[in-house]
Design a protein around this motif. Structure first.
Motif: not given
Ligand code: ADP
Length: 331
Positions: A61, A88, A68, A115-116, A15, A63-64, A93, A91
């Motif tokens: 992964r 993702d 991220g 989180s993503a 992560e 997040g958008d 970051t 979800l």
């Protein structure tokens, strides 16, 4: 999706988190100035390897969201292959706050529970990607994040072993992420005992094996099938033990340590780097200790990670230069 770099030397997964680093001392709730950065043990190792000239990939992964996108841009800036990162759509970051360090471990607060990064998914494409590298580095963090991330870590290590990659595991114990100590010890050792090399800190080794001396900690893993164990001990240096009965010690290099976060990740990067270059165990330890020492010399989790010239200047080991055909000794 960008084309992956051909023939990766190493891959890792985990992560990645945005990080706000305090610009002033004191409790985080009083700090008004923060600098934006990135955190993540496996990401730090990937940056360390990239700086030493290796082709490295990071899987995870994000997040958008702005965190991220910042992470993707930083991975690209460091030349880390991100061709198997998933964005993702839902979800976020994760992020963390880090206090201003004064040579000791700073206060760190995580915002990562939904989180993503927790949603790592093993797919055939990811398996093919991981097994296309020469080395897999894993930490004890993904198994703590979610059942999915634990499954990913298990599967990554299994397919890497089956494909003949070398595998390193740094326990990176994060008790706060686990429900209980017993579960943490069991899960992290499950992963570590399937690795070729295990890299515990001495305090982690005591939690994981119930033994307090570096030699005893190493023996616990070596008796169970691990081939090389490096036991880290902060400013006291590190020791390395092999299944062949070799034992090497490396005192800490004398540096002006301002931020110790990331020293262990630098150590892992140095160890993996030297092994990828075909160095024998003693030199692996020296490169690891040198990279760990330099990681402490700048504020930030990645800022102090050295290139080959900086590392050679500290360790006195010959400067090896990466070329398309391999590694040549040039100094
Ligand atoms: P971790 O971050 O996993 O707790 P350590 O703090 O033990 O790892 O650091 C890893 C290695 O980095 C050490 O074994 C040592 O070789 C080097 N190192 C860490 N702190 C210092 C320091 N203050 N001075 C010189 N080298 C250091």
């Amino acid at each position: 999706m960008p084309e992956p770099l051909s023939q990766l030397d190493a891959v890792t997964f985990g992560e990645i988190m945005a990080m706000f680093v305090a610009g002033q001392s004191g409790p985080l709730e009083h700090v008004t100035d923060y600098r934006r950065a990135l955190a993540g043990a496996e990401y730090n190792v990937a940056v360390g390897l990239a700086r030493l000239g290796h082709r490295v990939g990071w899987v995870g992964r994000v997040g958008d969201d702005p965190f991220g996108r910042f992470a993707l841009a930083e991975l690209a800036r460091h030349g880390i292959d991100g061709s198997h990162i998933t964005v993702d759509p839902v979800l976020p970051t994760a992020f963390q706050m880090k206090g201003r360090a004064h040579g000791d471990d700073p206060e760190v607060v995580y915002f990562r529970s939904h989180s993503a990064g927790r949603g790592l998914v093993v797919t055939p494409a990811v398996e093919r990607y991981l097994t296309g590298a020469r080395h897999l580095h894993a930490t004890g963090i993904p198994p703590a994040l979610s059942p999915a991330a634990r499954e990913f870590a298990d599967r990554a290590v299994s397919v890497a072993r089956a494909a003949g990659l070398t595998v390193s595991v740094d326990p990176n114990l994060r008790p706060a992420l686990w429900d209980g100590r017993d579960e943490m010890v069991r899960a992290v050792n499950d992963l570590a005992l399937r690795a070729d090399w295990v890299l515990p800190g001495v305090a982690e080794g005591e939690i994981l094996t119930g033994r307090s001396e570096p030699e005893e900690i190493a023996a616990w893993y070596l008796e169970r099938g691990v081939r090389m164990v490096a036991v880290k001990n902060g400013a006291h240096g590190a020791e390395l033990f092999t299944v062949d009965g070799d034992r090497f010690a490396c005192p800490a290099f004398a540096v002006d340590a301002v931020d110790t976060v990331g020293a262990g990740d630098g150590f892992a990067a140095g160890l993996i780097s030297a092994a990828l270059d075909g160095d024998p165990p003693e030199r692996r330890l020296v490169r690891a200790a040198g990279t760990g020492a330099l990681a402490t010399t700048r504020r930030g989790d990645q800022e102090g990670l050295p290139d080959r010239a900086e590392l050679a200047a500290l360790t006195g080991l010959p400067l090896r230069t990466r070329t398309e055909k391999g590694t040549v000794v040039s100094g």
